[in-house]
Design an enzyme around this catalytic site. Structure first.
Site, PDB file in Angstrom:
ATOM      1  N   CYS A   1      31.933  25.340  20.039  1.00 22.94           N
ATOM      2  CA  CYS A   1      31.817  23.894  19.850  1.00 22.94           C
ATOM      3  C   CYS A   1      31.601  23.212  21.201  1.00 22.94           C
ATOM      4  CB  CYS A   1      33.089  23.359  19.192  1.00 22.94           C
ATOM      5  SG  CYS A   1      33.126  21.549  19.130  1.00 22.94           S
TER       6      CYS A   1
ATOM      7  N   LYS B   1       0.873  -1.185   0.000  1.00 26.61           N
ATOM      8  CA  LYS B   1       0.000   0.000   0.000  1.00 26.61           C
ATOM      9  C   LYS B   1       0.903   1.225   0.000  1.00 26.61           C
ATOM     10  CE  LYS B   1      -4.218   1.900   1.836  1.00 26.61           C
ATOM     11  NZ  LYS B   1      -3.848   3.293   2.079  1.00 26.61           N
TER      12      LYS B   1
HETATM   13  S1  IVH Z   1      -6.469  -0.386  -5.093  1.00 21.70           S
HETATM   14  C1  IVH Z   1     -10.276  -1.073  -5.171  1.00 21.70           C
HETATM   15  N1  IVH Z   1      -3.946  -0.845  -4.557  1.00 21.70           N
HETATM   16  O1  IVH Z   1      -5.052   3.401  -1.125  1.00 21.70           O
HETATM   17  C2  IVH Z   1      -9.546  -0.099  -4.489  1.00 21.70           C
HETATM   18  N2  IVH Z   1      -4.904   1.181  -3.762  1.00 21.70           N
HETATM   19  O2  IVH Z   1      -8.141   3.688  -0.008  1.00 21.70           O
HETATM   20  C3  IVH Z   1      -8.798   0.792  -5.380  1.00 21.70           C
HETATM   21  N3  IVH Z   1      -3.338   2.623  -2.541  1.00 21.70           N
HETATM   22  O3  IVH Z   1      -6.142   6.275  -2.253  1.00 21.70           O
HETATM   23  C4  IVH Z   1      -7.437   1.053  -4.927  1.00 21.70           C
HETATM   24  N4  IVH Z   1      -1.583   1.306  -2.751  1.00 21.70           N
HETATM   25  O4  IVH Z   1      -4.331   5.454  -3.730  1.00 21.70           O
HETATM   26  C5  IVH Z   1      -4.973   0.004  -4.405  1.00 21.70           C
HETATM   27  N5  IVH Z   1      -1.715  -1.374  -4.176  1.00 21.70           N
HETATM   28  C6  IVH Z   1      -2.737  -0.533  -4.044  1.00 21.70           C
HETATM   29  C7  IVH Z   1      -2.609   0.693  -3.359  1.00 21.70           C
HETATM   30  C8  IVH Z   1      -3.732   1.526  -3.226  1.00 21.70           C
HETATM   31  C9  IVH Z   1      -2.026   2.459  -2.270  1.00 21.70           C
HETATM   32  C10 IVH Z   1      -4.141   3.789  -2.111  1.00 21.70           C
HETATM   33  C11 IVH Z   1      -5.006   4.391  -3.188  1.00 21.70           C
HETATM   34  C12 IVH Z   1      -6.229   4.903  -2.487  1.00 21.70           C
HETATM   35  C13 IVH Z   1      -6.197   4.210  -1.177  1.00 21.70           C
HETATM   36  C14 IVH Z   1      -7.404   3.349  -1.090  1.00 21.70           C
END
Ligand code: IVH
Length: 721
Positions: A449, A144
C-alpha cells in the site's frame, strides 16, 4: 386469469396490427390481443415515459400469461408481440437494405462559438430571400446525440425492418437487434385524433447508450476479463459500445447491451399525404404520440438569438445529461421552407450541426500514481499534462487496475487520448504509440500500500489489488468518509477533501459517527478554518441527518452496493433492519442482486463493528423514512430456487424461466442441496440424476404450470416428486 384493462382505454384500433376481424370476447385470440395491448402500454410507460403504473411482478405476470397462451396457440403468434423482442438465431452477416428515402448527413458548423449559430441564420435568411424587416425565422433546436442513426420501417403500424445508415442509400438489416430495445415500439400507438398509421413509414432516429449503462457494461466486462474470459473487451465510449451492439451478429448478445433510442425525423411515407404536418415540431409531437422517445430538450426558438441561447443553455447542461452529445442541431421549423431550401450533396440546406468542444483530447503522461480507495482497492492513476476536455481541465485519468494498465500499456512519457464525458471520471482511452519516446518503462503495480505500507494482495478471480491495512490505513479511512459525505450519499456540503485530510491526520475523526460528534472548538482550530466556516460545516452536518434509505445505504460504502443496488434494496425491503437481517436467499430475491452482492451485504452486516457504526449513526440523529416492503418479497415462490433441465414439451427454456421468475423464484444453473425443485423435460441429463440422488422434488411441464398458477399462490410448498 383475469386481465382487467388497466388503462380504461379501448385497444388502439387505428394503429393496431393484425386485427382483421374482432374475435369473440373471451376467445384466446381476444385475450392475446388484450394482453398485448396492455403490455405495449406498460412497456411504453416503463421504457419511454419512465413512469411505470404497475409493479414489475405484475408486468411479468401479464407477460407470462401471454407467453403461455402463445405457446398453447402458436397460430396466434405475430411479429409485433411483446414476447418477440428477444430471440432469433445468430446471423453470419447482415443483409443489405435499400432506404426508401436516403439518410442524409448534416453539415457541421465548425465554429463552436455563438457566431456558428449566427452564420447559419444569416445563410437561411439569404436563401429564403427574407429582408431585414421580415420576422425572425422559427427553428427547432435539438441535441445532437452521439450514437448511430437508424431507420425503422413500419408497415401498417408494425415494425418490419430496422436498418443502419450505411452509405446513406443502402444500410444493413439489423432488425433482430433493434427489436431488443425496449424503447422502440413494435407497433405504432394510435396518434391523437385517431390519425391512421401510414401504409409505410420510415422513422429515423439515434440509437445510443446512456453513460451509466456504459459504465456498468464496462465494469461487467472488466470483471469477466478478470475472471479469465479472454474474448471479452471493454468499450472505448458509449457510441462505440452502441454501434458494436447494433452490429452484433448474435441477437442474444445484443439483448444484453443496454441501448436507448431517440426519434427525430422520418424518411419514406406512403401515401405521402398521410403525414401532412406543417412543421418539424409537429413531426416530433407525432413521433411522440406514436410511442417513440423524443428528447425533452428539443425547443422551438426564434431567430439567431434563440439558437445562440439554446447552444449556451445546452452547453451548460451537457455534463449533467445522462448521455453523450457532441453538439446541437438546428432545423428550419416550417416543412415547406425545408422543401424549398432543398439539398446540396447529401446535406440538407435547412439544417446544421453546431458542435461543442470535444470530449476526447490528446495529452502526455507525466507520472503514474497509485491511489487507495475506501475498500483498500489500489487504483493506478495517470498524472497528465493539463488538458481541456469535455469542458474542464483534466490532470488525472484512471487506469482502473493492473490488467487495464497492462493492456493499454500506458507509460510515463507517453502521448495518450483522454476522454471525459459528464461527471464520469476521466479515463485514458489509448496510447498514441507512434509518439512513444525511447527508453520508456512498462508500469508495474506495487504489491504494497503506498499509504500505510501494508501488504497489498490480489485474490484469485479479482481484478484489483487491495491494501490489507483496513482501518489502520488512513487512506481507506479518508476515502470512506469522502464516500459517505459525497453529494450522491449523505450530501454533507462543506465537508471537502482537504478538511477530511486534516480531521483524519489529526486523529479527530476515525469513524463515520465521529463526524456528527464534531464541535465548534475542534473545527475552528484547524488550518484555514474560521468560526464562520466551522459553523457552515456543522450546519451542513445537521442538514445531512435527514436523508433517505438508499443514500444512507450507498453511503456506508459496502462493496458492490452502488446507488442503483441501494435503491433496489430499499424498495424491496422498505427498512434498514430488514436488510441487515436478510439471509442470502432473501437478498437474492432483489432485482439485479446476484451472489456476489448478496455475500458482500451479508459479510458487511455480519461484522459487529459495522452494525455498531449504523447504531451510532442512528443515535446521532441520522434518520430516513421507511415503508412497507415491495410486492416482490411477498410473491409465492420468493426465496426459492429452481433448476431447469432437458426439453419441455411446449415451453422454451426462456419461457419456463420467465414463469418461475414472475412468481418470485430464482432459476439456477446447477443442482445443489439448496435447490427447491428441478423442472425436467425430455433428455434431461446429469442434473436430473443429481436431483434424484439428493431427494429434490422433480416436476414436469404440467407440474411447473401448477406451481406458478393461481392455485399454488397460497401454498408454495405443495410440489410433489
Ligand atoms: S437529423 C436532415 N437530428 O447526426 C439530417 N440527426 O450527420 C438528418 N444526429 O448520423 C439527421 N442527433 O445520426 C438529426 N437531433 C438530430 C440528431 C442527428 C444526432 C446524427 C445522425 C446522423 C448525423 C448527421
Amino acid at each position: 386469469m383475469n386481465t382487467p384493462d388497466l388503462f380504461g382505454t379501448e385497444p388502439s384500433g387505428a394503429a393496431s396490427s393484425s386485427a382483421t376481424a374482432t374475435p369473440p370476447q373471451d376467445s384466446p385470440a381476444a385475450l392475446v390481443q388484450q394482453l398485448r395491448e396492455q403490455l405495449h402500454q406498460h412497456a411504453h410507460r416503463y421504457y419511454v415515459l419512465d413512469e411505470p403504473s404497475i409493479p414489475d411482478a405484475e408486468y411479468d405476470r401479464l407477460f407470462q400469461h401471454l407467453q403461455a397462451l402463445e405457446a398453447a396457440h402458436p397460430e396466434l403468434l405475430t411479429v409485433d408481440s411483446p414476447t418477440q423482442r428477444v430471440g432469433g438465431k445468430p446471423l453470419s452477416s447482415f443483409a443489405p437494405v435499400q432506404h426508401g428515402v436516403p439518410m442524409l448527413s448534416i453539415r457541421t458548423e465548425t465554429d463552436t462559438q455563438a457566431s456558428g449559430a449566427e452564420s447559419f441564420d444569416t445563410r437561411i435568411r439569404k436563401e429564403l430571400a427574407l429582408n431585414e424587416q421580415a420576422p425572425p425565422v422559427e427553428y427547432v433546436a435539438e441535441l445532437k446525440f452521439d450514437g448511430l442513426a437508424i431507420s425503422l420501417r413500419y408497415e401498417h403500424g408494425v415494425l418490419v425492418q430496422a436498418a443502419t445508415r450505411g452509405d446513406g442509400e443502402t444500410g444493413e438489416d439489423v432488425t433482430q437487434n433493434i427489436r431488443t430495445i425496449g424503447q422502440i415500439p413494435l407497433r405504432l400507438q394510435a396518434a391523437p385524433q385517431r390519425a391512421p398509421a401510414p401504409d409505410v413509414i420510415e422513422v429515423r432516429g439515434e440509437v445510443y447508450m446512456r453513460r451509466d449503462d456504459f459504465e456498468a457494461l464496462n465494469e461487467r466486462q472488466r470483471e469477466r476479463m478478470a475472471g479469465g474470459a479472454r474474448l471479452e473487451k471493454t468499450f472505448v465510449n458509449p457510441r462505440n459500445a452502441a454501434a458494436g451492439a447494433v452490429r452484433q451478429l448474435d441477437p442474444a448478445i445484443a439483448a444484453e447491451r443496454p441501448l436507448s433510442f431517440f426519434a427525430y425525423g422520418v424518411g419514406l411515407c406512403v401515401p405521402d399525404q398521410a403525414l401532412s404536418l406543417p412543421t418539424q415540431w409537429d413531426l416530433l409531437m407525432r413521433l411522440k404520440a406514436w410511442g417513440f422517445p423524443v428528447c425533452e430538450h428539443g425547443r422551438c426558438v426564434q431567430g439567431a438569438q434563440g439558437l445562440v441561447g439554446f447552444h449556451a443553455q445546452m452547453g451548460a447542461l451537457r455534463d449533467s445529461l445522462p448521455f453523450d452529445i457532441d453538439g446541437v442541431v438546428y432545423k428550419v421549423n416550417r416543412l415547406d421552407w425545408q422543401q424549398q431550401l432543398g439539398f446540396v450533396t447529401r446535406e440538407p440546406r435547412w439544417a446544421v450541426a453546431h458542435k461543442y468542444p470535444a470530449q476526447e483530447q490528446i495529452t502526455s503522461v507525466l507520472g503514474i500514481e497509485v491511489q487507495v480507495g475506501r475498500t483498500g482497492k489500489l487504483t493506478p492513476v495517470a498524472k497528465l499534462a493539463p488538458v481541456f476536455v469535455g469542458g474542464v481541465t483534466v490532470t488525472n485519468a484512471t487506469l482502473h487496475n493492473e490488467d487495464e494498465a497492462t493492456r493499454k500499456d500506458v507509460r510515463v512519457g507517453d502521448t495518450v487520448i483522454v476522454r471525459r464525458a459528464g461527471d464520469v471520471i476521466p479515463e485514458v482511452v489509448s496510447v498514441v504509440l507512434e509518439r512513444r519516446p525511447e527508453g520508456t518503462q512498462p508500469f508495474r503495480m506495487p504489491h504494497q500500500c503506498p499509504i500505510c505500507d501494508s501488504v497489498a494482495v490480489r485474490e484469485d478471480g479479482e481484478a484489483d489489488y487491495r491494501c490489507t491495512g483496513g482501518l489502520y490505513c488512513s487512506g481507506q479511512r479518508k476515502q470512506s468518509l469522502l464516500h459517505f459525505a459525497q453529494r450522491r450519499a449523505l450530501d454533507i456540503e462543506d465537508l471537502g477533501e482537504k478538511l477530511i485530510d486534516q480531521l483524519v491526520e489529526g486523529g479527530i475523526v476515525n469513524t463515520l459517527p465521529d463526524l456528527y460528534r464534531l464541535g465548534l472548538t475542534s473545527l475552528a482550530q484547524l488550518d484555514r478554518m474560521a468560526d464562520k466556516s466551522a459553523q457552515n460545516v456543522l450546519s451542513s452536518l445537521e442538514t445531512s441527518k435527514h436523508t433517505t434509505l438508499p443514500r444512507f445505504l450507498f453511503g456506508l460504502g459496502i462493496r458492490h452496493v452502488g446507488e442503483a443496488t441501494a435503491k433496489d434494496l430499499a424498495r424491496h425491503f422498505g427498512g434498514l433492519d430488514a436488510i441487515m437481517d436478510a439471509s442470502i436467499e432473501q437478498l437474492l430475491q432483489v432485482r439485479d442482486v446476484g451472489p456476489v452482492v448478496a455475500q458482500s451485504l451479508r459479510t458487511f452486516f455480519d461484522q459487529p463493528h459495522n452494525r455498531e457504526v449504523v447504531e451510532q449513526l442512528r443515535a446521532c440523529g441520522v434518520t430516513w423514512p421507511e415503508h412497507e416492503p415491495s410486492a416482490r418479497a411477498q410473491l409465492p415462490l420468493a426465496g426459492r430456487t429452481y433448476v431447469l433441465t432437458g426439453t419441455l414439451p411446449t415451453l422454451s427454456r426462456e419461457q419456463a424461466q420467465a414463469m418461475l421468475e414472475a412468481a418470485g423464484a430464482k432459476v439456477a444453473g446447477s443442482v445443489s442441496k439448496k435447490t427447491h425443485g428441478v423442472i425436467a423435460g425430455a433428455e434431461a441429463g446429469s442434473k436430473l440424476e443429481k436431483a434424484q440422488a439428493l431427494g429434490i422434488p422433480v416436476l414436469d411441464e404440467d407440474g411447473l404450470r401448477a406451481l406458478v398458477s393461481a392455485q399454488a399462490v397460497d401454498g408454495a410448498d405443495n410440489e410433489t416428486s
